[in-house]
Design an enzyme around this catalytic site. Structure first.
Site, PDB file in Angstrom:
ATOM      1  N   ALA C 224      41.747  37.340  44.664  1.00  0.00           N
ATOM      2  CA  ALA C 224      40.503  36.627  44.365  1.00  0.00           C
ATOM      3  C   ALA C 224      39.295  37.564  44.359  1.00  0.00           C
ATOM      4  CB  ALA C 224      40.312  35.507  45.375  1.00  0.00           C
ATOM      5  N   HIS C 225      38.151  37.004  44.073  1.00  0.00           N
ATOM      6  CA  HIS C 225      36.931  37.825  43.946  1.00  0.00           C
ATOM      7  C   HIS C 225      36.541  38.482  45.269  1.00  0.00           C
ATOM      8  CE1 HIS C 225      34.409  33.826  44.257  1.00  0.00           C
ATOM      9  NE2 HIS C 225      35.289  33.908  45.200  1.00  0.00           N
ATOM     10  N   ASN C 226      36.094  39.724  45.125  1.00  0.00           N
ATOM     11  CA  ASN C 226      35.546  40.497  46.247  1.00  0.00           C
ATOM     12  C   ASN C 226      36.571  40.865  47.301  1.00  0.00           C
ATOM     13  OD1 ASN C 226      33.065  38.421  45.387  1.00  0.00           O
ATOM     14  ND2 ASN C 226      32.590  40.586  45.516  1.00  0.00           N
TER      15      ASN C 226
END
Lengths: 334, 334, 334
Positions: C224-226
């Site tokens: 997922a993001h980050n």
């Protein structure tokens, strides 16, 4: 390429407090890593301590934080700082990347009978089969497959690798083999739906698979045939929803959760990640079934014990009976 | 575009009871939503109550239901109504959509050394690498990758986004880093296999990954290198099968199940969804390992207790000993 | 096309014992299925018994096995037989398949502003968006999407269907609906990273998603993001890592494991397959949370008991108290 604080509040509203309209903003950044030219936000009071220390040029805050934030420096006061931040990212992107593209990329393979709205976009190497429809303002990013007769509403975003309208998994046993049940239904997707990368939404067997307005689905999610997902429900990554399950509106399904087929989940239900739903949930609530993590050595002992858990309960029951049956103390003098 | 009941029984057999050969059928539909022009079926006695209320023009039923069904209206009596229904969907689709396409879509990228049977179909934006083979009547829908030297038998269906023959996940540790083990094996897929959207089947490391005849695999399934899947096994969505696992024939693997590497699963084994198989299963049976779902508050207490489950067992053991050691009653007169 | 043992040791080192340099080798094969012309290896002492029975022309062994192996026939003695075997597969593949391709396949859609190193390869039907960068010697196999401004280092391998740089899953609630948070960060991937088929790596919301050097990711994994993944960590198939999780270096994450968002996992941590990590792991170790599999009948009893596990503990506590309160034995003479 920077914008000014004045341009931001002119476009998005909110009150600029303790700062200059002309202050240039070059980035939107989290509170803890924001630098001198950055716009940040504080939505969760948990991160209040980061506020004073933040280097951000300006912080979006709730009305209750007005005093505290303005002592630090510039802030934008908005009723809902997180939603304001979200809209700021949209404005920022439109400002820097220009308007979203529209039209059909020349490398896409679109059947002549498909209907793509003139304001929609079908990206590189997408496949849109016969009779499929894509509504106004919707975007199919690269390498999306939209199957025959399937429909996508308006302002949807479909990320790369998504497959909409593959056959549902339906077979009839016959003499030790499996006879394919042709999947004659479609997929119908409402407006403002977002579907993450490599997610699959199967077509219905006889009736349709339906995803209502405003549903947001993460990456690598499996939506089986004839599932019905109510409006504004969010489904995190790796989740699987089996055939004919009916998920209510405004639900929140955690990542890698699984929902068995033919169940109904009440509106507003929250399911924790990795939880398995084996029965219908008629009452909204917060449901969990996560196996606790431990150091492997502990886990081995506990897992082995779990295999005899029912027997352990029976042993406890026997102990309780033994103690109850037994004359207590000496000579009955208790 | 409708067909008549007479055409259906002429094509698929079964006995038309209590109805007219000329009755037009415009759709195949589930019993509860079928309308006046629809053909439906009753295979599971659980849904018997829906029969009387159904608006269907005709219902496919088992011989035992002949009387009951014919009192309602037209029915087709068939030995196995569900298999009959499945064949009806096939006949219906062929009738309405025409024959399946064959040939290679011009947008597909097929290596000159690949062998595609003249009756097979390679759909839009597929990639077929060097030396790969696709047997008679097999269909690669859009955006399938078939890797170098991999083979697909006859009458297979491979849904969009499937990747067959990517490298298996093999690395040797060396000085804190990972040295790639080139995956020199292939994937060999038998006849009548169906593979769901975005599923991956890795090539073998040295020997091949093998999927036998009649296997049906759902969407987003991971089949690792050197796995062997026996004939007519079904595998539901999101499942993962680790390297060199050997799944028997006629097994049924539930959705999001996981099977560790190097295990053997007996023919005819049934694994419940989300269950994790950590040891070989030498004896066919029905195996489950689902964590029960509860309201979050209950779960928190139970999960915390679980972490001390072994200790709890020890406490019960101690109680049992204490009670056993203890002279019972008064003066031994029990 | 065969090679000689002499060519192998000349290229890869190791000492050829008890064999002829000229012996032809036609395949690399596992110890138990190797035939007369095959090279095999023994790295795990568990398989020592297979050594004597193996038909292999030559076996790669550790120095400690030198005597035992040379009694059977030819062997190559190497300090680390498994790493030697891995390098042998690489040499074998290069020898037989030639050098890896480079350049951009004509069917790929590469934005003019993307930077593809001259020694990199972008395979059939890949999409590389504006401003993306692919480093020297990296390979994007077929049907990979590399999103806008995302970067891949040197010598990476990205398998078919991978999506790098789709939007992270970020929405702000607002009046019962969801407002999209535009994902303004990128994905930055280091050197020597391998990413399996149909895996997704989302772009960061504001900051970037980062995968450090030497990380190996299997198929159908969701990053997922980050998320930040430390160097040389391996992640097996079907795993999900939620937003902003920080995985250390040299970790090993089992298949279908899940890691919640915003957690930190210490360097060198091992997570068992299908385990769910709900809290940060500050101390490296071997962690497990696998639900034990049982025959369904046993499972039903145990799972039902689990739902009252906390209550069971309370019952045990009560028993302990009852026994503690109770005067023991007769007349205090114990």
């Amino acid at each position: 390429m920077s914008v000014s604080l004045g341009e931001i509040v002119d476009a998005l509203g909110g009150e600029l407090v303790g700062g200059e309209r002309g202050t240039p903003i070059s980035r939107i950044a989290p509170l803890d890593s924001a630098g001198a030219g950055d716009l940040s936000f504080l939505s969760n009071p948990r991160y209040r301590q980061q506020l004073a220390a933040s280097q951000a040029a300006c912080v979006i805050v709730a009305p209750a934080m007005r005093e505290e934030a303005s002592q630090r420096g510039a802030c934008i006061v908005a009723a809902d700082p997180y939603a304001y931040f979200a809209r700021a990212t949209q404005w920022w992107k439109a400002r820097h990347a220009g308007n979203a593209p529209c039209g059909i990329h020349p490398s896409a393979v679109v059947h002549p009978s498909a209907e793509i709205h003139v304001s929609a976009y079908v990206g590189p190497l997408c496949v849109v089969d016969a009779g499929a429809r894509v509504g106004a303002g919707s975007v199919l990013k690269s390498r999306v497959t939209l199957g025959e007769a399937c429909e996508i509403g308006e302002r949807c975003i479909v990320h790369p690798g998504v497959v909409i309208g593959a056959d549902g998994f339906g077979f009839a046993p016959s003499g030790g083999q499996w006879v394919k049940i042709e999947q004659l239904g479609r997929v119908r997707i409402g407006n403002d739906v977002e579907i993450g990368a490599n997610t699959c939404v199967d077509r219905g067997a006889l009736d349709d698979t339906v995803i209502e307005d405003g549903v947001k689905i993460d990456n690598l999610v499996q939506i089986a045939h004839n599932v019905h997902i109510g409006a504004h429900t969010v489904i995190a990554g790796n989740t699987g929803i089996a055939g004919s399950a009916r998920i209510g509106a405004h639900c929140s399904i955690g990542g890698a959760a699984n929902i068995l087929g033919h169940l109904s989940i009440a509106d507003g239900t929250v399911i924790s990640p990795t939880s398995m739903v084996t029965r219908s949930i008629p009452k909204a609530g917060f449901y969990t079934g996560i196996f606790p993590l431990q150091e492997n050595e502990q886990w081995e002992k506990n897992a082995a014990t779990f295999k005899q858990l029912y027997a352990l309960r029976e042993r406890v029951k026997k102990l309780e009976q033994a103690l109850a049956d037994e004359p207590r103390g000496n000579n009955g003098n208790r």
